[in-house]
Design an enzyme around this catalytic site. Structure first.
Site, mmCIF file in Angstrom:
data_model
loop_
_atom_site.group_PDB
_atom_site.id
_atom_site.type_symbol
_atom_site.label_atom_id
_atom_site.label_comp_id
_atom_site.label_asym_id
_atom_site.label_seq_id
_atom_site.Cartn_x
_atom_site.Cartn_y
_atom_site.Cartn_z
ATOM 1 N N CYS A 228 -83.373 -62.363 88.606
ATOM 2 C CA CYS A 228 -84.068 -61.509 89.586
ATOM 3 C C CYS A 228 -84.956 -60.563 88.795
ATOM 4 O O CYS A 228 -84.761 -59.341 88.813
ATOM 5 C CB CYS A 228 -83.069 -60.693 90.405
ATOM 6 S SG CYS A 228 -81.922 -61.681 91.360
ATOM 7 N N ALA A 229 -85.949 -61.103 88.112
ATOM 8 C CA ALA A 229 -86.622 -60.340 87.048
ATOM 9 C C ALA A 229 -87.464 -59.178 87.558
ATOM 10 O O ALA A 229 -87.618 -58.175 86.872
ATOM 11 C CB ALA A 229 -87.476 -61.283 86.211
ATOM 12 N N ASP A 291 -79.916 -59.016 88.218
ATOM 13 C CA ASP A 291 -80.142 -57.606 88.574
ATOM 14 C C ASP A 291 -80.444 -57.655 90.070
ATOM 15 O O ASP A 291 -81.599 -57.737 90.485
ATOM 16 C CB ASP A 291 -81.312 -57.061 87.746
ATOM 17 C CG ASP A 291 -81.490 -55.563 87.906
ATOM 18 O OD1 ASP A 291 -80.578 -54.918 88.449
ATOM 19 O OD2 ASP A 291 -82.541 -55.041 87.492
ATOM 20 N N CYS A 344 -78.146 -51.469 91.347
ATOM 21 C CA CYS A 344 -78.290 -50.008 91.288
ATOM 22 C C CYS A 344 -77.736 -49.459 92.597
ATOM 23 O O CYS A 344 -78.377 -48.675 93.275
ATOM 24 C CB CYS A 344 -79.722 -49.580 91.020
ATOM 25 S SG CYS A 344 -80.919 -50.143 92.227
#
Ligand SMILES: C[S@@+](CC[C@H](N)C(=O)[O-])C[C@H]1O[C@@H](n2cnc3c(N)ncnc32)[C@H](O)[C@@H]1O
Length: 390
Positions: A228-229, A291, A344
């Protein structure tokens, strides 16, 4: 612009944002249409708007409503300034306060002390996830995030980076969270024109994000796929530490548009791939990093509008997406390779609960490291687990 004129502009902007506009787009559009405003004015107005978004609930109570005008009245009261010195102060100021507005003047500090400025519907989740730390976390999210830099240690040592930045008026200090992390304590607005930034020796990146990249167990010469760059922050951080072969993928390739430039500046190679490329070549990687798309709750200091835009439906959709991505990405990991899952987010449902469920349905995978970061300790809230495939 006078201070009162900046407040007028912030009132208009908050009205637009409350009506559904995305904050940074509304700010950019305002800047384009109001050329008389200099860069300092635009930055100051942006700061006010984001401060208001971070504390929207308590400022609405202080100002007596959720219109731009009421929120800015709350903002001025919260700062301890007499609002009559702003409203009606000069010809560019917002109109004078009415009797009603003046009458509603609750004791500012009491309200702010109580307020957590956290979406009510999500509070039980935060409480379940963090117990007695939930309130300090919610309160931390009411304030501005610090500015952190990642030093590209293949280019420059951390102390040399501090010296180089200081020569251009940027004061920074090392952070213990990651060997590459600096916190900027002065001159943050000069970063994007600093030599160290332009040459790729430093990048803007939160320290938790760097600490997550530090947990990626990639060894020299191994391959890694950033599944998931996005803009590539994580893959560049890992590539700045370990010489490997790096691949980047994102369901929305437009999100990777800055990646080639950033990689060039950092002096690393990152190949962009599609899932079809990977599946056709039957390629497997030593490490796959996810990510994951998430609520973003750990970084709501940087994106305070996100705090008010998340809904139970959107969260449900995100949870399903994370599950699907985990199930798909594990198939791309070599045997005895690693899957690193990061968000996050501050919510257990997106973090350890999501991973626990994944481990239950994927018996050949075990967890070897799990870490949580919260904004109470300076940097963004993050979760990271390192999983190993048998
Ligand atoms: C948290 S962001 C990644 C941030 C990035 N790693 C960085 O450090 O700058 C999550 C990314 O996941 C991507 N994404 C969402 N759904 C996806 C999926 N099904 N497969 C792959 N990527 C996905 C989004 O487009 C977004 O760019």
């Amino acid at each position: 612009m006078t201070p009162a004129a900046r407040i007028s502009a912030a009132i208009d902007l908050m009205d637009r944002i409350q009506a559904g506009e995305v904050a940074d787009r509304a700010l950019a559009d305002w800047g384009r249409k109001n050329r008389y405003a200099g860069s300092k004015d635009r930055a100051a107005i942006g700061d006010i708007v984001y401060d208001v978004l971070r504390q929207k609930q308590s400022l609405a109570s202080l100002g007596g409503g959720e219109t731009g005008r009421a929120l800015l009245l709350g903002y001025i009261r919260a700062s301890g300034t007499d609002p009559r010195s702003v409203f009606g102060a000069d010809r560019y100021a917002p109109p004078q306060l009415t009797e009603d507005e003046l009458a509603a003047d609750p004791p500012a500090q009491d309200l702010l002390r109580e307020g957590s400025d956290f979406p009510e519907w999500l509070w039980p989740d935060l409480l379940r996830s963090h117990g007695d730390q939930a309130l300090p976390i919610a309160r931390a999210l009411r304030h501005r995030a610090p500015v952190h830099l990642r030093v590209n240690l293949q280019r420059l040592s951390r102390s040399d980076a501090i010296t180089s930045l200081a020569e251009e008026g940027i004061d920074s200090e090392p952070l213990s969270l990651s060997p590459s992390a600096l916190t900027v304590v002065g001159g943050a607005r000069k970063i994007r024109t600093a030599t160290a930034y332009l040459s790729g020796a430093v990048e803007l990146q939160d320290a938790s994000s760097q600490a997550v990249a530090d947990l990626v167990p990639l060894k020299q010469g191994e391959s890694m796929l950033d599944y998931c760059a996005g803009a590539g922050g994580k893959v560049l951080a890992v590539a700045g530490r370990t010489a490997g072969t790096f691949f980047a993928h994102d369901v929305d390739p437009r999100r990777m548009k800055d990646l080639p430039d950033r990689a060039r500046r950092a002096g690393v190679r990152v190949r962009q791939v599609t899932l079809e490329d990977i599946e056709q070549g039957q390629r497997r990687f030593d490490t796959v990093l996810i990510d994951a798309p998430c609520s973003g709750s750990g970084s709501w200091r940087r994106d305070p509008q996100g705090k008010w835009l998340l809904t139970p439906d959107k969260l449900g959709h995100i949870l399903n997406l994370q599950k699907e991505i985990l199930d798909r990405a594990i198939k791309l990991v070599k045997r005895r390779g690693h899957l690193v899952y990061a968000t996050c987010s501050l919510l257990d449902r997106e973090n350890d609960v999501q991973i626990k469920e994944f481990l239950t349905r994927t018996p050949d995978v075990s967890i070897i490291v799990e870490r949580r970061f919260t904004p109470v300790s300076e940097s963004d809230g993050f979760y990271c687990s390192v999983l190993r495939r048998d």
